[in-house]
Structure formats: C-alpha cells, structure tokens
Design a protein around this motif. Structure first.
Motif, PDB file in Angstrom:
ATOM      1  N   GLU A  72      20.248  13.047 -25.282  1.00 41.19           N
ATOM      2  CA  GLU A  72      20.470  14.414 -25.102  1.00 41.19           C
ATOM      3  C   GLU A  72      21.628  14.938 -26.120  1.00 41.19           C
ATOM      4  O   GLU A  72      21.424  15.830 -26.747  1.00 41.19           O
ATOM      5  CB  GLU A  72      20.984  14.612 -23.552  1.00 41.19           C
ATOM      6  N   LYS A  73      22.607  14.015 -26.360  1.00 44.22           N
ATOM      7  CA  LYS A  73      23.557  14.217 -27.442  1.00 44.22           C
ATOM      8  C   LYS A  73      23.064  14.323 -28.711  1.00 44.22           C
ATOM      9  O   LYS A  73      23.601  15.224 -29.531  1.00 44.22           O
ATOM     10  CB  LYS A  73      24.675  13.306 -27.096  1.00 44.22           C
ATOM     11  N   TYR A  87      21.850   9.885 -21.952  1.00 41.77           N
ATOM     12  CA  TYR A  87      22.799  10.749 -22.306  1.00 41.77           C
ATOM     13  C   TYR A  87      22.969  10.781 -23.880  1.00 41.77           C
ATOM     14  O   TYR A  87      23.109  11.822 -24.564  1.00 41.77           O
ATOM     15  CB  TYR A  87      24.129  10.276 -21.753  1.00 41.77           C
ATOM     16  N   THR A 100      26.596  14.664 -15.925  1.00 38.92           N
ATOM     17  CA  THR A 100      25.357  15.215 -16.302  1.00 38.92           C
ATOM     18  C   THR A 100      24.258  15.497 -15.066  1.00 38.92           C
ATOM     19  O   THR A 100      24.295  14.889 -14.275  1.00 38.92           O
ATOM     20  CB  THR A 100      24.566  14.567 -17.533  1.00 38.92           C
ATOM     21  N   THR A 101      23.321  16.293 -15.412  1.00 39.17           N
ATOM     22  CA  THR A 101      22.224  16.334 -14.433  1.00 39.17           C
ATOM     23  C   THR A 101      21.207  15.344 -14.303  1.00 39.17           C
ATOM     24  O   THR A 101      20.677  14.565 -13.446  1.00 39.17           O
ATOM     25  CB  THR A 101      21.520  17.853 -14.846  1.00 39.17           C
TER      26      THR A 101
END
Length: 409
Positions: free
Chosen positions: A400-401, A397, A25-26
């Motif tokens: 974000e998910k 993460y 991911t970024t």
C-alpha cells in the motif's frame, strides 16, 4: 537494585514500541479478525483431539497359552445329509479327537416342506456317524464259555467261532467294519441295521436330498491343528486318520461339500466393531463332488482394555486372518488355476487349519493427547497464526505504501 536494571533491560526479548509510533490500517484490522477466527478454529480442533478416545495396540507375549480355547462354529452343508458328516480334530501333538460333534456341537437337518421352503430340525443324538468313545471289545462283547444268549453276526468282520465277539447292534457292526477298513455303505442287508431302522432312515434322507447345519461351541487346546469335516465314519488305523467313503462314493450324482460359514470365531464373542470375523457369511458353491476346501487360519489372542471401565470389564478374545484354498482330488489343472498343478489324492471335505500365535495384541483405550500436549498445541497454534499474520500485514502495508508513493509522483 538499580544497578541490576540495565542488565535486565539489555536481555529483554520483548521490546516495546511507543504508542505514537504505531500505525493502524484497515487491512491490518481485517487480517486481525481472520487471525482470531483461525486461532479459535485451531483451538477447537486441539480440544476435540484432546478429548477424543483412541485405541493403541500393543504386542506382547501370550502368557495364557496353556488355557483352552473356545471355538464358536456355525456352518451349513446344503447338499450333504447329517448322517454322512463327521467332524474331527487333529493337533500337532499327535492327539486325535474323533467325532468332536459329541462335545458341544449340534446337527440340524435342512429339509424342505411341501411348499419348497427350507426348514431346520434338530437331529437326534443317535444319528452321529460313529461312536468312537466305546471300544470294539466293549461294544461287540462276546459270550463267556457256557453263557447262553443271542450272539449277532458280525458278517466276517470279527472272529465268532467261539462267540468271542457278538454284534447285536448296528453300531457294533459298523465299528467292526471300520476296524477291518471295509466299506459299510448304507448298512443294507445287515439284519441289525434293518431292524433298527438305520437303513430306512439313511435312504429317506438321501433321496430327499437333505442338507445339514452344524453349530455350537466347544473347547480345544491352544495348539495348532486341524478341524476337518469329511464324509463317513472316521477312525485311526496304524497312526493314520481315515474315513469310510463308501456311502459318499456310492451315489455319483449326489453329495458335495458346498458350504456356507455362517459364523466362526475363537474365544469370547465380542461385537463386530471390536473383533473381525472374516469368514462370516463366506460361501462356496462349486458343485464338485470330489473337492477339498482348505482354510488356513492365523489365530492371535486379543485383549480389549476400556479406559472408562473397570478391570473386570476387560475382554479377552481372539482374532484371526485367513487364507482360502480349494483343489480337485483328481489333481492337475483346473479352470481357476491354469498355471498351477494341483496335487492328486486326499479326502473330500472342508478343513480348517488353525495356527495359534504365541503373541497377544492388547488394544488399550486412551486419550489422543495429554494435557501438556494440548497446552503446547494451543500455544503453537496462537504463535504460528500471529507470526504469519504479522508477515502478511507487513507485506500488505509495504505494498500500500509503495502504491501511494507512485500516485504522489
């Protein structure tokens, strides 16, 4: 061999994931860059600490207690002529070294020129307070029976009915007066002192309000004792250390022991960055005539061992701490000590009471970290940063998910 592989696989603490199962991911890239920057900063800090040199003190018993101790002294008395000051040493063994000014120290007259500027002039040796090195019997040696010669008067201080004593010099009269505990004052009306110019010299220096500076180096025993600056001739009588205060007390409007300690140290002189000289530049200007100034010094032997130098470059010196105290001789209370009752009596002057410690401080230079400590610090820094980075990446993460799943609803 193949039978052992399942056993080794079962204890593998570094389990691998399949490349296809990894998600990049970024935010993870940003966190990775931050972790790399932090790791490099921490590694640099560890290296700086590893290469820096520090001094670690160590306290041991001083085995050089029998060696003599150098004392470096530079003190000024602006309101006291040199002819009045005497410096004596008294130690705990009961020994008294009278007139220590003859052994390594010099007097400098502080005078003013026509423009009011203060000048310093080295004082001649003949102006010391009293010669205690020569006995009275030798200095005022009389004439033998039938021997012809001049026999100067001792002015009643010594028996002279059979010329057993002859005071042919001003010094002999002064010593005779000291033995009788008589006040000598300035020696006026004493023929020997008038002829030698002693009276004229003393009077001129007093009227000109001269000061005095005492500086030099001497050696003392490593035994606790007292260095005292006091007025008048000093001598020991019946086990007591006394001073002739007659001249000091003759002028009620002159003389005091205001002083400036320009320098005081013990042992080898070292740069100010290594050793402390807490009394350098200390001054006292109360303007009180009958006043006692006391300094209580704790002297500790000190050794400096440099890591990059040879053993011959080791510096052995001394450091000291100090407590100052002063009081009026009249006793009672004063403006500075309203809740303290001072003792009465004593001798005006400056007294340096030094106590020699039986311990020694060894200041040894060494690196702040060992090689193994440096390696351990680097590994700990890398592991710690990666662990924290992993936790932050997982949290980001997961957030974000969760946000994406809500949008899809």
């Amino acid at each position: 061999m193949s039978g052992q592989r399942p056993k080794l696989i079962s204890i593998d603490a570094f389990a691998k994931t399949v490349e296809d199962a990894r998600i990049r991911t970024t935010s993870g890239g940003i966190i990775t860059l931050l972790c790399i920057a932090i790791v490099l900063f921490l590694i640099r800090s560890e290296y700086v600490e590893y290469t820096s040199i520090i001094t670690r003190p160590e306290l041991v018993v001083d085995r050089d207690i029998n060696k003599e101790l150098d004392i470096h002294l530079d003190i000024s008395f602006p309101n006291l002529p040199c002819d009045i000051i005497s410096l004596d040493l008294l130690d705990e063994t009961g020994d008294v070294q009278l007139n220590v000014l003859r052994s390594g120290f010099q007097k400098f007259r502080i005078i003013q020129d026509s423009n009011g500027h203060k000048l310093e002039e080295l004082l001649d040796v003949d102006s010391t307070p009293l010669n205690n090195d020569i006995s009275l019997e030798e200095l005022a040696k009389g004439l033998k029976e039938g021997e012809q010669g001049h026999c100067g008067s001792c002015y009643g201080a010594l028996p002279q009915d059979k010329n057993q004593y002859c005071c042919n010099s001003c010094e002999s009269v002064r010593l005779a007066y000291a033995e009788k505990l008589w006040g000598f004052y300035d020696g006026s009306n004493i023929e020997q002192c008038e002829k030698e110019g002693y009276v004229k010299r003393i009077t001129e220096r007093i009227n000109n309000r001269e000061g005095c500076r005492v500086k030099g180096t001497s050696q003392i025993n490593r035994i606790s004792g007292t260095l005292d600056f006091a007025p008048g001739a000093s001598f020991t009588m019946n086990g007591k250390h006394v001073h002739d205060l007659s001249l000091y007390q003759k002028y009620p409007d002159k003389f005091n022991f205001d002083h400036i300690i320009n320098h005081l140290s013990f042992g080898a002189i070292v740069p100010d960055g290594l050793s402390t000289h807490p009394l350098n530049g200390h001054s006292s200007s109360l303007g009180a005539k009958d006043h006692m100034f006391s300094y209580y010094l704790k002297v500790v032997a000190t050794r400096y061992e440099h890591m990059l130098s040879k053993k011959a470059d080791t510096i052995d010196t001394n450091q000291f701490s100090v407590i100052t105290h002063d009081r009026p001789l009249k006793g009672g209370k004063d403006e500075d000590h309203q809740h303290t009752l001072h003792a009465r009596g004593g001798v005006p002057g400056v007294f340096l009471n030094f106590d020699i410690s039986p311990l020694k401080i060894i200041n040894r230079e060494e690196y702040a970290k060992t090689w193994s400590g440096f390696v351990l610090g680097v590994i700990s820094s890398i592991a710690g940063v990666l662990m924290v980075g992993t936790l932050i990446d997982r949290s980001v993460y997961a957030a974000e998910k969760a946000i994406r799943s809500k949008k899809d609803l």
